[in-house]
Design a protein around this motif. Sequence first.
Motif, PDB file in Angstrom:
ATOM      1  N   PHE A 277      15.544 -10.823   5.263  1.00 47.94           N
ATOM      2  CA  PHE A 277      14.158 -10.756   4.596  1.00 47.94           C
ATOM      3  C   PHE A 277      13.919  -9.136   4.172  1.00 47.94           C
ATOM      4  O   PHE A 277      13.098  -8.868   2.855  1.00 47.94           O
ATOM      5  CB  PHE A 277      13.258 -10.836   5.715  1.00 47.94           C
ATOM      6  N   GLY A 278      14.358  -8.037   4.521  1.00 49.00           N
ATOM      7  CA  GLY A 278      13.948  -6.762   4.477  1.00 49.00           C
ATOM      8  C   GLY A 278      15.143  -5.634   3.655  1.00 49.00           C
ATOM      9  O   GLY A 278      14.865  -4.682   3.248  1.00 49.00           O
ATOM     10  N   PRO A 317       4.831 -14.592   2.547  1.00 45.69           N
ATOM     11  CA  PRO A 317       5.311 -13.638   1.658  1.00 45.69           C
ATOM     12  C   PRO A 317       5.890 -12.448   2.143  1.00 45.69           C
ATOM     13  O   PRO A 317       6.708 -11.464   1.566  1.00 45.69           O
ATOM     14  CB  PRO A 317       3.784 -13.308   1.068  1.00 45.69           C
ATOM     15  N   ILE A 318       5.734 -12.119   3.318  1.00 45.29           N
ATOM     16  CA  ILE A 318       6.124 -10.855   4.142  1.00 45.29           C
ATOM     17  C   ILE A 318       7.791 -11.111   3.958  1.00 45.29           C
ATOM     18  O   ILE A 318       8.373 -10.094   4.093  1.00 45.29           O
ATOM     19  CB  ILE A 318       5.862 -10.798   5.561  1.00 45.29           C
ATOM     20  N   ALA A 319       8.171 -12.197   3.908  1.00 38.72           N
ATOM     21  CA  ALA A 319       9.842 -12.504   3.985  1.00 38.72           C
ATOM     22  C   ALA A 319      10.500 -12.598   2.585  1.00 38.72           C
ATOM     23  O   ALA A 319      11.593 -12.200   2.487  1.00 38.72           O
ATOM     24  CB  ALA A 319      10.132 -13.560   4.958  1.00 38.72           C
ATOM     25  N   TRP A 320       9.737 -13.193   1.631  1.00 40.15           N
ATOM     26  CA  TRP A 320      10.431 -13.488   0.331  1.00 40.15           C
ATOM     27  C   TRP A 320      10.028 -12.178  -0.740  1.00 40.15           C
ATOM     28  O   TRP A 320      11.143 -12.297  -1.674  1.00 40.15           O
ATOM     29  CB  TRP A 320      10.078 -14.816  -0.248  1.00 40.15           C
ATOM     30  N   ASP A 359       6.997  -3.389  -9.420  1.00 37.65           N
ATOM     31  CA  ASP A 359       7.472  -2.111 -10.081  1.00 37.65           C
ATOM     32  C   ASP A 359       8.728  -1.197  -9.315  1.00 37.65           C
ATOM     33  O   ASP A 359       9.554  -0.790  -9.800  1.00 37.65           O
ATOM     34  CB  ASP A 359       6.455  -1.331 -10.665  1.00 37.65           C
ATOM     35  N   CYS A 360       8.448  -1.254  -8.107  1.00 37.03           N
ATOM     36  CA  CYS A 360       9.214  -0.157  -7.525  1.00 37.03           C
ATOM     37  C   CYS A 360       9.290  -0.561  -5.844  1.00 37.03           C
ATOM     38  O   CYS A 360       8.783  -0.052  -4.883  1.00 37.03           O
ATOM     39  CB  CYS A 360       8.606   1.091  -7.389  1.00 37.03           C
ATOM     40  N   PRO A 361      10.155  -1.577  -5.672  1.00 38.83           N
ATOM     41  CA  PRO A 361      10.382  -2.302  -4.125  1.00 38.83           C
ATOM     42  C   PRO A 361      11.013  -1.236  -3.580  1.00 38.83           C
ATOM     43  O   PRO A 361      11.909  -0.656  -4.147  1.00 38.83           O
ATOM     44  CB  PRO A 361      10.956  -3.615  -4.449  1.00 38.83           C
ATOM     45  N   PRO A 362      10.839  -1.002  -2.130  1.00 41.02           N
ATOM     46  CA  PRO A 362      11.513  -0.175  -1.432  1.00 41.02           C
ATOM     47  C   PRO A 362      12.800  -0.818  -1.193  1.00 41.02           C
ATOM     48  O   PRO A 362      13.303  -1.961  -1.122  1.00 41.02           O
ATOM     49  CB  PRO A 362      10.652  -0.314   0.087  1.00 41.02           C
ATOM     50  N   ALA A 363      13.940   0.174  -0.928  1.00 35.86           N
ATOM     51  CA  ALA A 363      15.160  -0.416  -0.759  1.00 35.86           C
ATOM     52  C   ALA A 363      15.467  -1.189   0.405  1.00 35.86           C
ATOM     53  O   ALA A 363      16.231  -2.232   0.513  1.00 35.86           O
ATOM     54  CB  ALA A 363      16.281   0.564  -0.755  1.00 35.86           C
ATOM     55  N   LEU A 364      14.854  -0.549   1.547  1.00 32.35           N
ATOM     56  CA  LEU A 364      15.026  -1.313   2.922  1.00 32.35           C
ATOM     57  C   LEU A 364      13.624  -1.247   3.626  1.00 32.35           C
ATOM     58  O   LEU A 364      12.957  -0.104   3.620  1.00 32.35           O
ATOM     59  CB  LEU A 364      16.101  -0.547   3.489  1.00 32.35           C
ATOM     60  N   VAL A 365      13.438  -2.337   4.023  1.00 30.17           N
ATOM     61  CA  VAL A 365      12.180  -2.303   4.878  1.00 30.17           C
ATOM     62  C   VAL A 365      12.287  -2.962   6.290  1.00 30.17           C
ATOM     63  O   VAL A 365      12.915  -3.846   6.409  1.00 30.17           O
ATOM     64  CB  VAL A 365      10.868  -2.931   4.307  1.00 30.17           C
ATOM     65  N   GLY A 366      11.462  -2.312   7.235  1.00 28.66           N
ATOM     66  CA  GLY A 366      11.360  -3.296   8.523  1.00 28.66           C
ATOM     67  C   GLY A 366      10.235  -3.965   8.382  1.00 28.66           C
ATOM     68  O   GLY A 366       9.120  -3.769   8.534  1.00 28.66           O
ATOM     69  N   ASP A 375       0.942  -2.932   3.976  1.00 23.38           N
ATOM     70  CA  ASP A 375      -0.012  -2.675   3.302  1.00 23.38           C
ATOM     71  C   ASP A 375       0.304  -3.257   1.924  1.00 23.38           C
ATOM     72  O   ASP A 375      -0.504  -3.597   1.066  1.00 23.38           O
ATOM     73  CB  ASP A 375      -0.245  -1.171   3.291  1.00 23.38           C
ATOM     74  N   ALA A 376       1.469  -3.026   1.441  1.00 22.55           N
ATOM     75  CA  ALA A 376       1.793  -3.372   0.142  1.00 22.55           C
ATOM     76  C   ALA A 376       1.724  -4.892  -0.332  1.00 22.55           C
ATOM     77  O   ALA A 376       1.269  -5.188  -1.412  1.00 22.55           O
ATOM     78  CB  ALA A 376       3.404  -2.941  -0.256  1.00 22.55           C
ATOM     79  N   ILE A 377       2.263  -5.604   0.612  1.00 24.36           N
ATOM     80  CA  ILE A 377       2.170  -7.125   0.404  1.00 24.36           C
ATOM     81  C   ILE A 377       0.763  -7.630   0.494  1.00 24.36           C
ATOM     82  O   ILE A 377       0.408  -8.504   0.008  1.00 24.36           O
ATOM     83  CB  ILE A 377       3.029  -7.788   1.461  1.00 24.36           C
TER      84      ILE A 377
END
Length: 440
Positions: A277-278, A317-320, A359-366, A375-377
């Motif tokens: 997922f992240g 959405p939090i997963a995809w 535009d700028c997805p973080p590389a790794l998320v928890g 907050d982003a999603i």
Amino acid sequence: MPQHKLEPGKLIIEALAQLGRAMGYAVRTEMPVEQRPRPPAVDVAWFADDEQRYPLMIFEVESAATNAMANNPAKVFGQTSDQFERPLFFFHIIVRAGDETSRIENLKGIFGSHNYRVYRIDNGMATQLVMDILSQHRRIRKALNVGKLTEVLFASTTLAVDRTLILDHAAELGLKGAYLSDLAELAQTQPEAQALFMRHLHERMVRNRWSKTDTGYKTWLGQSWAEPIQLALLSAYHPGDRAAILEQLRWWQESSSFMSQIGPHFGLSRDYDLFIFGCAGGLFGLLAALMIDHQNSVRYVAEQVGHIVDGLRRAAPIAWMHSAAWGLHIAAAAFDDKQFRSIREFANDRGGLPPKILDCPPALVGIEDDSDWHDAIDAPSEPVPDLRDFVRRRAQLLPVARDRSAILIGLVALVAGDTPYIDGDAVLQILGRNDGALLA
């Protein structure tokens, strides 16, 4: 015994002392070899530990070849073993021997039957000296601190050594150590360490040398996902091998286990689900950045992300969103319009993506505990544009930084800290390096 007054001799003594400490020995300089007032002493002695009375290795440093230099081994080997136990090895080092050979040959003739050898530094024997030290070390120990050893060799201005030969010799001896991890760490400050890392990586992964001598990485990314990162690093460093490396990556991903290594295999474990997922999207982004100059490799990586996105059709959405955003960037870097359209339709059927994630997805998320990701999603989404507009938008938002080293980014990812880390901004910039060709 008088201490050395000439600077070259003093510097070599200091280098030998540092080398001994780096290899785990207790080191003493100017160590007396007799129990009496004003006793003779040896320049450097290495002990198994601080409690030992007699050294394992002794080093004597001569500034020049003189008649008096025979006194130095004689003060050790001239005593009975009851008075002074023989060392494992005696290293006799001459800084500048010049054309003098007879005195050196005489020394070999007198003491050659002992564990004794002469090294002429001005004759290019510094590398042999360190290699012989490692050979003696292997007689009593199985492990080596590769990082500390290499740091000393980088820092020394007097021991002009071939570090490649030395580290190869250590591995040939079977000395176990964190060769790849330590060299990856050093590469962040020592450019030559990068070449040493890449050599050892190639010898180990391609030529299958030195099995079971590398002790691995300490980080989560390094322990869990070193194989694909290392293959991508080899692809970046060895242009002529890129097609073969892609096949090796394909085999690892698709055939090395009963299912693909990184794919939508949900329910195996919670940790694996959270990784998909992240983290998987950012990891694939790093692989694509490292393989950016081989279009077939980038297309393959985009295809693998597409499989993950396909498997997330019923996910929240939090997963995809993470995989979809990275899939778009990788597919665009591959000029893969089919894969891009597939992921774009997937996202737009679900309302699109928030601009920050697009535009700028973080590389790794928890997924569970990253408040910034939550907050982003939750931000309003917008439709994903077509490929050309996406690339044009990326070119505006992420100016190409051509000085970013993909290899260094990969090395940092393997060894960075306790928290998994990939420089996502740098990866995105590398993925956008060829956007101009698509817009032309």
